[in-house]
Design an enzyme around this catalytic site. Structure first.
Site, PDB file in Angstrom:
ATOM      1  N   ARG A  97       0.839  -1.204   0.000  1.00 51.38           N
ATOM      2  CA  ARG A  97       0.000   0.000   0.000  1.00 51.38           C
ATOM      3  C   ARG A  97       0.874   1.253   0.000  1.00 51.38           C
ATOM      4  O   ARG A  97       0.502   2.276  -0.552  1.00 51.38           O
ATOM      5  CB  ARG A  97      -0.950  -0.018   1.193  1.00 51.38           C
ATOM      6  N   LEU A 127     -10.687   6.559   1.914  1.00 49.21           N
ATOM      7  CA  LEU A 127     -10.380   5.141   1.702  1.00 49.21           C
ATOM      8  C   LEU A 127      -9.073   4.936   0.945  1.00 49.21           C
ATOM      9  O   LEU A 127      -8.396   3.923   1.110  1.00 49.21           O
ATOM     10  CB  LEU A 127     -11.518   4.492   0.907  1.00 49.21           C
ATOM     11  N   THR A 128      -8.726   5.908   0.101  1.00 49.26           N
ATOM     12  CA  THR A 128      -7.547   5.770  -0.758  1.00 49.26           C
ATOM     13  C   THR A 128      -6.334   5.319   0.051  1.00 49.26           C
ATOM     14  O   THR A 128      -6.070   5.838   1.137  1.00 49.26           O
ATOM     15  CB  THR A 128      -7.254   7.129  -1.450  1.00 49.26           C
ATOM     16  N   ASN A 129      -5.613   4.361  -0.493  1.00 50.68           N
ATOM     17  CA  ASN A 129      -4.456   3.795   0.210  1.00 50.68           C
ATOM     18  C   ASN A 129      -3.156   4.561  -0.052  1.00 50.68           C
ATOM     19  O   ASN A 129      -3.005   5.149  -1.115  1.00 50.68           O
ATOM     20  CB  ASN A 129      -4.263   2.339  -0.243  1.00 50.68           C
ATOM     21  N   ARG A 160     -13.448  -8.767   7.321  1.00 50.98           N
ATOM     22  CA  ARG A 160     -12.726  -9.968   6.860  1.00 50.98           C
ATOM     23  C   ARG A 160     -12.512 -10.941   8.018  1.00 50.98           C
ATOM     24  O   ARG A 160     -12.745 -12.137   7.881  1.00 50.98           O
ATOM     25  CB  ARG A 160     -11.381  -9.551   6.236  1.00 50.98           C
ATOM     26  N   HIS A 184      -3.550   0.098   8.420  1.00 53.49           N
ATOM     27  CA  HIS A 184      -4.169  -0.794   7.437  1.00 53.49           C
ATOM     28  C   HIS A 184      -3.069  -1.434   6.590  1.00 53.49           C
ATOM     29  O   HIS A 184      -2.973  -1.252   5.397  1.00 53.49           O
ATOM     30  CB  HIS A 184      -5.115   0.040   6.558  1.00 53.49           C
TER      31      HIS A 184
HETATM   32  N1  APR Z   1      -9.404  13.269  -9.368  1.00 54.95           N
HETATM   33  C1  APR Z   1     -10.507  12.496  -9.436  1.00 54.95           C
HETATM   34  N2  APR Z   1     -10.466  11.172  -9.668  1.00 54.95           N
HETATM   35  C2  APR Z   1      -9.265  10.620  -9.825  1.00 54.95           C
HETATM   36  C3  APR Z   1      -8.056  11.360  -9.748  1.00 54.95           C
HETATM   37  C4  APR Z   1      -8.167  12.758  -9.507  1.00 54.95           C
HETATM   38  N3  APR Z   1      -7.101  13.547  -9.420  1.00 54.95           N
HETATM   39  N4  APR Z   1      -7.023  10.512  -9.941  1.00 54.95           N
HETATM   40  C5  APR Z   1      -7.544   9.286 -10.129  1.00 54.95           C
HETATM   41  N5  APR Z   1      -8.893   9.339 -10.066  1.00 54.95           N
HETATM   42  C6  APR Z   1      -9.866   8.276 -10.265  1.00 54.95           C
HETATM   43  C7  APR Z   1      -9.520   7.384 -11.455  1.00 54.95           C
HETATM   44  O1  APR Z   1      -9.849   8.012 -12.679  1.00 54.95           O
HETATM   45  C8  APR Z   1     -10.361   6.155 -11.163  1.00 54.95           C
HETATM   46  O2  APR Z   1     -11.636   6.232 -11.764  1.00 54.95           O
HETATM   47  O3  APR Z   1      -9.893   7.378  -9.168  1.00 54.95           O
HETATM   48  C9  APR Z   1     -10.502   6.184  -9.625  1.00 54.95           C
HETATM   49  C10 APR Z   1      -9.849   5.008  -8.946  1.00 54.95           C
HETATM   50  O4  APR Z   1     -10.546   3.876  -9.323  1.00 54.95           O
HETATM   51  P1  APR Z   1      -9.845   2.460  -9.582  1.00 54.95           P
HETATM   52  O5  APR Z   1      -8.631   2.665 -10.417  1.00 54.95           O
HETATM   53  O6  APR Z   1     -10.902   1.528 -10.057  1.00 54.95           O
HETATM   54  O7  APR Z   1      -9.342   2.054  -8.127  1.00 54.95           O
HETATM   55  P2  APR Z   1     -10.175   1.406  -6.918  1.00 54.95           P
HETATM   56  O8  APR Z   1     -10.033  -0.071  -6.991  1.00 54.95           O
HETATM   57  O9  APR Z   1     -11.525   1.995  -6.842  1.00 54.95           O
HETATM   58  O10 APR Z   1      -9.298   1.876  -5.682  1.00 54.95           O
HETATM   59  C11 APR Z   1      -9.186   3.239  -5.335  1.00 54.95           C
HETATM   60  O11 APR Z   1      -8.985   2.690  -3.034  1.00 54.95           O
HETATM   61  O12 APR Z   1      -8.666   0.635  -2.026  1.00 54.95           O
HETATM   62  C12 APR Z   1      -8.076   1.821  -2.435  1.00 54.95           C
HETATM   63  O13 APR Z   1      -5.832   1.124  -2.926  1.00 54.95           O
HETATM   64  C13 APR Z   1      -7.029   1.553  -3.482  1.00 54.95           C
HETATM   65  O14 APR Z   1      -6.129   3.735  -3.412  1.00 54.95           O
HETATM   66  C14 APR Z   1      -6.956   2.889  -4.150  1.00 54.95           C
HETATM   67  C15 APR Z   1      -8.389   3.402  -4.082  1.00 54.95           C
END
Ligand code: APR
Length: 320
Positions: A97, A127-129, A160, A184
């Site tokens: 992460r 939530l973002t990691n 989990r 986490h």
């Molecule tokens: N502004 C808005 N949206 C953004 C930006 C930004 N600057 N940068 C990226 N995104 C969007 C991407 O376009 C994408 O649609 O964030 C979204 C992320 O979605 P996914 O790639 O499907 O990732 P996801 O599996 O949803 O996980 C997102 O959650 O669990 C954590 O580690 C994971 O940090 C990650 C986050």
């Protein structure tokens, strides 16, 4: 958050930033649970708009009245009661992460700065990691009081843990209550002593060896999903976010393991890390301090250190 008696009867407005796997699944769950109108935001043009329209059109079948809208423009999110941050880059196989630290801290800082400007009274759920670090980044970017910024990790980690415990006992997960503390990461601290099945301590129901295996599987739960499908988990993370949003918007005062700011609790200062807390209308209403054994204390401290280390690599312009 609510300003007058009539406000109690208005709909809530929820912003979900990031319309990827987790964000979109969360937005749909929030609409299905009728927690409020949902605005889905992403940097990609068309994606949040398309996904939101698709979800909104499920309303007549699912019987919800909520609106779901997609946008690239933060002005549309103005006046949100709660903002969920899922924007960023997810883990790929072989990544920790913390490998996401630089790119995601820039994304989180930027999106939170914009969103908090137009929703100055909102609660932020991150939530973002790496989530513990990103909660800290979000607080700096918003300048919000620390209680109004919460990170998601423990609800998912303990879900989990509860799933695996319920399976080992062949009982409903509804009857399992369990806590996972700390960062986490793979050194999170599943607290076996505070875990119960129908009020009975799990140590009385399961062999130590089984418990040890479940603790190990819980710690690497995210990696297990990642290894199978080569992308990050999102169903259980989205459910965890929905549970936290509900606790806040309905002012439930749930006791949940969440990433909270510590200002002396557990002897720690100026850090966001997973602890049990009362979650309600003001975000984190109170951090609950539990007694640790020496072993648990050492595990918690290791976990805190693993959050401080990446935090020290970031230079954050403090807003508040
Ligand atoms: N502004 C808005 N949206 C953004 C930006 C930004 N600057 N940068 C990226 N995104 C969007 C991407 O376009 C994408 O649609 O964030 C979204 C992320 O979605 P996914 O790639 O499907 O990732 P996801 O599996 O949803 O996980 C997102 O959650 O669990 C954590 O580690 C994971 O940090 C990650 C986050």
């Amino acid at each position: 958050m609510r300003k007058g008696v009539y406000d109690m009867f208005r709909r809530h407005k929820i912003t979900v930033i990031g319309s990827g796997a987790t964000g979109a699944t969360t937005a749909h769950l929030l609409a299905l649970k009728e927690l409020g109108d949902v605005v889905l935001v992403d940097i990609q043009e068309g994606v949040p708009q398309g996904k939101a329209l698709d979800m909104w059109e499920s309303g007549p079948i699912e019987n919800f009245s909520m609106k779901v809208a997609g946008t690239n423009d933060y002005e549309v999110t103005a006046g949100s009661d709660i903002i969920v941050v899922t924007a960023g880059v997810p883990r790929k196989e072989g990544m920790s992460r913390n490998d996401l630290l630089k790119v995601n801290s820039e994304v989180v800082f930027a999106v939170v700065e914009e969103a908090s400007r137009v929703s100055p009274d909102a609660i932020l759920v991150v939530l973002t990691n790496p989530a513990d670090v990103m909660a800290y980044v979000a607080q700096k970017a918003s300048g919000f009081p620390t209680n109004r910024v919460i990170g998601q990790a423990g609800v998912l980690d303990s879900a989990r843990f509860r799933t695996f415990l319920a399976d080992a006992l062949n009982v409903s997960p509804k009857d399992i209550s369990a806590f996972v503390m700390g960062g986490h990461g793979d050194d999170m601290v599943p607290l076996v002593r505070y875990s119960y099945a129908g009020g009975i301590p799990i140590e009385k129901l399961l062999a130590q060896e089984t418990i040890d295996q479940i603790v190990k599987r819980t710690r690497t739960g995210g990696g297990e999903v990642l290894g199978l499908m080569k992308s990050s988990a999102f169903y259980a993370p989205a459910s965890s976010l929905a549970e936290m949003v509900k606790a806040v918007l309905l002012d439930e005062r749930r006791i949940l393991p969440v990433i909270s700011y510590l200002d002396g609790e557990y002897g720690e200062h100026d850090i966001y890390v997973g602890v049990p807390a009362i979650v309600g209308g003001n975000g984190v209403e109170k951090v609950l301090e539990v007694d640790f054994t020496e072993e648990e204390k050492a595990a918690f401290q290791r976990s805190v250190a693993s959050v401080r280390q990446p935090l020290s690599l970031l230079s954050l312009g403090a807003k508040g």
